[in-house]
Design a protein around this motif. Structure first.
Motif, PDB file in Angstrom:
ATOM      1  N   HIS A  57      71.830  23.839  13.300  1.00 19.61           N
ATOM      2  CA  HIS A  57      71.692  22.606  14.075  1.00 19.61           C
ATOM      3  C   HIS A  57      71.998  21.374  13.229  1.00 19.61           C
ATOM      4  O   HIS A  57      71.849  20.260  13.703  1.00 19.61           O
ATOM      5  N   GLY A  58      72.396  21.590  11.972  1.00 16.10           N
ATOM      6  CA  GLY A  58      72.739  20.473  11.102  1.00 16.10           C
ATOM      7  C   GLY A  58      71.546  19.815  10.437  1.00 16.10           C
ATOM      8  O   GLY A  58      71.636  18.674   9.991  1.00 16.10           O
ATOM      9  N   LEU A  59      70.410  20.508  10.377  1.00 14.99           N
ATOM     10  CA  LEU A  59      69.203  19.958   9.761  1.00 14.99           C
ATOM     11  C   LEU A  59      68.857  20.706   8.494  1.00 14.99           C
ATOM     12  O   LEU A  59      68.974  21.929   8.435  1.00 14.99           O
ATOM     13  N   SER A  60      68.409  19.968   7.503  1.00 13.06           N
ATOM     14  CA  SER A  60      67.924  20.617   6.290  1.00 13.06           C
ATOM     15  C   SER A  60      66.484  21.080   6.537  1.00 13.06           C
ATOM     16  O   SER A  60      65.835  20.661   7.505  1.00 13.06           O
ATOM     17  N   ALA A  61      65.975  21.903   5.650  1.00 13.96           N
ATOM     18  CA  ALA A  61      64.586  22.372   5.776  1.00 13.96           C
ATOM     19  C   ALA A  61      63.620  21.203   5.683  1.00 13.96           C
ATOM     20  O   ALA A  61      62.614  21.152   6.397  1.00 13.96           O
ATOM     21  N   ALA A  62      63.937  20.234   4.839  1.00 14.41           N
ATOM     22  CA  ALA A  62      63.067  19.055   4.693  1.00 14.41           C
ATOM     23  C   ALA A  62      63.039  18.240   5.990  1.00 14.41           C
ATOM     24  O   ALA A  62      61.977  17.758   6.408  1.00 14.41           O
ATOM     25  N   GLN A  63      64.201  18.089   6.621  1.00 12.83           N
ATOM     26  CA  GLN A  63      64.249  17.342   7.886  1.00 12.83           C
ATOM     27  C   GLN A  63      63.486  18.076   8.979  1.00 12.83           C
ATOM     28  O   GLN A  63      62.763  17.465   9.754  1.00 12.83           O
ATOM     29  N   ARG A  64      63.650  19.391   9.036  1.00 18.10           N
ATOM     30  CA  ARG A  64      62.930  20.178  10.040  1.00 18.10           C
ATOM     31  C   ARG A  64      61.418  20.070   9.809  1.00 18.10           C
ATOM     32  O   ARG A  64      60.650  19.919  10.752  1.00 18.10           O
ATOM     33  N   ASP A  65      60.993  20.120   8.539  1.00 15.76           N
ATOM     34  CA  ASP A  65      59.571  19.963   8.221  1.00 15.76           C
ATOM     35  C   ASP A  65      59.069  18.578   8.599  1.00 15.76           C
ATOM     36  O   ASP A  65      57.948  18.425   9.089  1.00 15.76           O
ATOM     37  N   GLU A  66      59.900  17.560   8.389  1.00 17.57           N
ATOM     38  CA  GLU A  66      59.508  16.190   8.744  1.00 17.57           C
ATOM     39  C   GLU A  66      59.347  16.056  10.260  1.00 17.57           C
ATOM     40  O   GLU A  66      58.403  15.415  10.734  1.00 17.57           O
ATOM     41  N   VAL A  67      60.253  16.651  11.013  1.00 15.29           N
ATOM     42  CA  VAL A  67      60.142  16.619  12.483  1.00 15.29           C
ATOM     43  C   VAL A  67      58.845  17.301  12.925  1.00 15.29           C
ATOM     44  O   VAL A  67      58.108  16.769  13.759  1.00 15.29           O
ATOM     45  N   GLU A  68      58.546  18.461  12.355  1.00 16.72           N
ATOM     46  CA  GLU A  68      57.309  19.172  12.711  1.00 16.72           C
ATOM     47  C   GLU A  68      56.074  18.365  12.322  1.00 16.72           C
ATOM     48  O   GLU A  68      55.082  18.352  13.055  1.00 16.72           O
ATOM     49  N   ALA A  69      56.127  17.688  11.181  1.00 12.67           N
ATOM     50  CA  ALA A  69      54.997  16.859  10.750  1.00 12.67           C
ATOM     51  C   ALA A  69      54.773  15.699  11.724  1.00 12.67           C
ATOM     52  O   ALA A  69      53.623  15.380  12.064  1.00 12.67           O
ATOM     53  N   VAL A  70      55.849  15.082  12.178  1.00 12.71           N
ATOM     54  CA  VAL A  70      55.726  13.985  13.153  1.00 12.71           C
ATOM     55  C   VAL A  70      55.151  14.528  14.466  1.00 12.71           C
ATOM     56  O   VAL A  70      54.257  13.907  15.060  1.00 12.71           O
ATOM     57  N   LEU A  71      55.627  15.685  14.908  1.00 14.35           N
ATOM     58  CA  LEU A  71      55.103  16.280  16.144  1.00 14.35           C
ATOM     59  C   LEU A  71      53.613  16.597  16.001  1.00 14.35           C
ATOM     60  O   LEU A  71      52.829  16.331  16.927  1.00 14.35           O
ATOM     61  N   ASP A  72      53.213  17.159  14.867  1.00 18.45           N
ATOM     62  CA  ASP A  72      51.798  17.460  14.637  1.00 18.45           C
ATOM     63  C   ASP A  72      50.964  16.185  14.627  1.00 18.45           C
ATOM     64  O   ASP A  72      49.858  16.151  15.173  1.00 18.45           O
ATOM     65  N   TRP A  73      51.486  15.109  14.029  1.00 16.95           N
ATOM     66  CA  TRP A  73      50.787  13.827  13.991  1.00 16.95           C
ATOM     67  C   TRP A  73      50.620  13.277  15.408  1.00 16.95           C
ATOM     68  O   TRP A  73      49.553  12.773  15.768  1.00 16.95           O
ATOM     69  N   LEU A  74      51.661  13.373  16.215  1.00 17.53           N
ATOM     70  CA  LEU A  74      51.593  12.874  17.599  1.00 17.53           C
ATOM     71  C   LEU A  74      50.535  13.622  18.407  1.00 17.53           C
ATOM     72  O   LEU A  74      49.798  13.016  19.181  1.00 17.53           O
ATOM     73  N   ALA A  76      47.912  15.312  17.120  1.00 14.72           N
ATOM     74  CA  ALA A  76      46.600  15.029  16.533  1.00 14.72           C
ATOM     75  C   ALA A  76      46.068  13.672  16.977  1.00 14.72           C
ATOM     76  O   ALA A  76      44.850  13.497  17.162  1.00 14.72           O
ATOM     77  N   ASN A  77      46.955  12.704  17.172  1.00 11.80           N
ATOM     78  CA  ASN A  77      46.540  11.367  17.594  1.00 11.80           C
ATOM     79  C   ASN A  77      46.629  11.171  19.108  1.00 11.80           C
ATOM     80  O   ASN A  77      46.539  10.051  19.596  1.00 11.80           O
ATOM     81  N   ARG A  78      46.842  12.272  19.816  1.00  7.11           N
ATOM     82  CA  ARG A  78      46.863  12.321  21.281  1.00  7.11           C
ATOM     83  C   ARG A  78      47.932  11.437  21.918  1.00  7.11           C
ATOM     84  O   ARG A  78      47.779  10.958  23.023  1.00  7.11           O
ATOM     85  N   TYR A  79      49.045  11.250  21.205  1.00 13.74           N
ATOM     86  CA  TYR A  79      50.179  10.554  21.802  1.00 13.74           C
ATOM     87  C   TYR A  79      51.006  11.525  22.633  1.00 13.74           C
ATOM     88  O   TYR A  79      51.630  11.128  23.605  1.00 13.74           O
ATOM     89  N   GLN A  80      51.014  12.784  22.226  1.00  9.03           N
ATOM     90  CA  GLN A  80      51.774  13.802  22.942  1.00  9.03           C
ATOM     91  C   GLN A  80      50.829  14.930  23.324  1.00  9.03           C
ATOM     92  O   GLN A  80      50.009  15.373  22.538  1.00  9.03           O
ATOM     93  N   SER A  81      50.958  15.363  24.579  1.00  4.11           N
ATOM     94  CA  SER A  81      50.138  16.454  25.081  1.00  4.11           C
ATOM     95  C   SER A  81      50.958  17.253  26.085  1.00  4.11           C
ATOM     96  O   SER A  81      51.460  16.688  27.070  1.00  4.11           O
ATOM     97  N   ASP A  82      51.082  18.552  25.840  1.00  5.78           N
ATOM     98  CA  ASP A  82      51.801  19.395  26.796  1.00  5.78           C
ATOM     99  C   ASP A  82      51.056  19.487  28.121  1.00  5.78           C
ATOM    100  O   ASP A  82      51.682  19.590  29.181  1.00  5.78           O
ATOM    101  N   GLU A  83      49.728  19.433  28.093  1.00  7.67           N
ATOM    102  CA  GLU A  83      48.943  19.472  29.339  1.00  7.67           C
ATOM    103  C   GLU A  83      49.220  18.230  30.180  1.00  7.67           C
ATOM    104  O   GLU A  83      49.408  18.319  31.395  1.00  7.67           O
ATOM    105  N   ARG A  84      49.251  17.059  29.533  1.00 13.85           N
ATOM    106  CA  ARG A  84      49.551  15.813  30.251  1.00 13.85           C
ATOM    107  C   ARG A  84      50.967  15.844  30.805  1.00 13.85           C
ATOM    108  O   ARG A  84      51.221  15.405  31.931  1.00 13.85           O
ATOM    109  N   PHE A  85      51.903  16.377  30.009  1.00 13.07           N
ATOM    110  CA  PHE A  85      53.280  16.487  30.466  1.00 13.07           C
ATOM    111  C   PHE A  85      53.360  17.361  31.713  1.00 13.07           C
ATOM    112  O   PHE A  85      54.009  17.005  32.697  1.00 13.07           O
TER     113      PHE A  85
END
Length: 173
Positions: A57-74, A76-85
């Motif tokens: 997909h054109g992503l390095s392992a570091a970029q993929r880890d950064e994306v996952e970290a941002v998703l986990d942060w979202l 954890a801080n209740r900005y993103q919720s699959d139930e709400r979606f």
């Protein structure tokens, strides 16, 4: 001078400010943004080739880890919720679509329909199908061809076969 693209976190918050997003949908959008950020950084540094190994997909392992970290942060801080979606998607689609179509849309996002929501949709499916049919046709079919057309219309919107037959035939039971 072009403005640099937003950070991954800022981009994610901007996307979530517009509407609810599933984790998988947000992941794909953030991965695309991460590629854009790496291209912008390469242009700024004058690099012609990417220095890091990338996946298909054109992503390095570091970029993929950064994306996952941002998703986990979202999450954890209740900005993103699959139930709400899922709740917002059900609410937005229930007036025009049947349970099968809603279930299919949620599965495309890697989610399943909650049992309580499935029960509610099942209980209201006949009235919702009648309303969708009434807005489109308003009169019972005069010919078998017209009946088939009306049935296909409701089937394409995900209503159950028994519900479709009851609506098109005009039965009130």
């Amino acid at each position: 001078m072009k403005r640099p693209p937003n950070s991954l976190k800022a981009h994610a918050l901007a996307l979530l400010a517009r509407r609810e997003q599933s984790r998988s949908e947000l992941r794909s959008k953030l991965e695309a943004h991460a590629r854009k950020l790496s291209l912008h950084a390469a242009d700024a540094n004058g690099a012609t080739e990417a220095d890091e190994r990338t996946d298909r997909h054109g992503l390095s392992a570091a970029q993929r880890d950064e994306v996952e970290a941002v998703l986990d942060w979202l999450v954890a801080n209740r900005y993103q919720s699959d139930e709400r979606f899922a709740e917002s998607r059900i609410h937005a689609r229930a007036g025009r679509h049947g349970q099968a179509r809603i279930r299919m849309e949620l599965s495309q996002h890697g989610l399943s329909l909650a049992p309580e929501a499935a029960q509610t949709l099942r209980e209201t499916e006949l009235s919702r199908a009648r309303e969708v049919w009434r807005k489109r046709f308003s009169e019972p079919p005069a010919t078998p061809e017209e009946q088939a057309r009306q049935m296909r219309f409701l089937a394409a919107r995900g209503f159950a076969g028994d519900v479709i037959r009851r609506v098109v035939s005009g039965r009130e039971d």
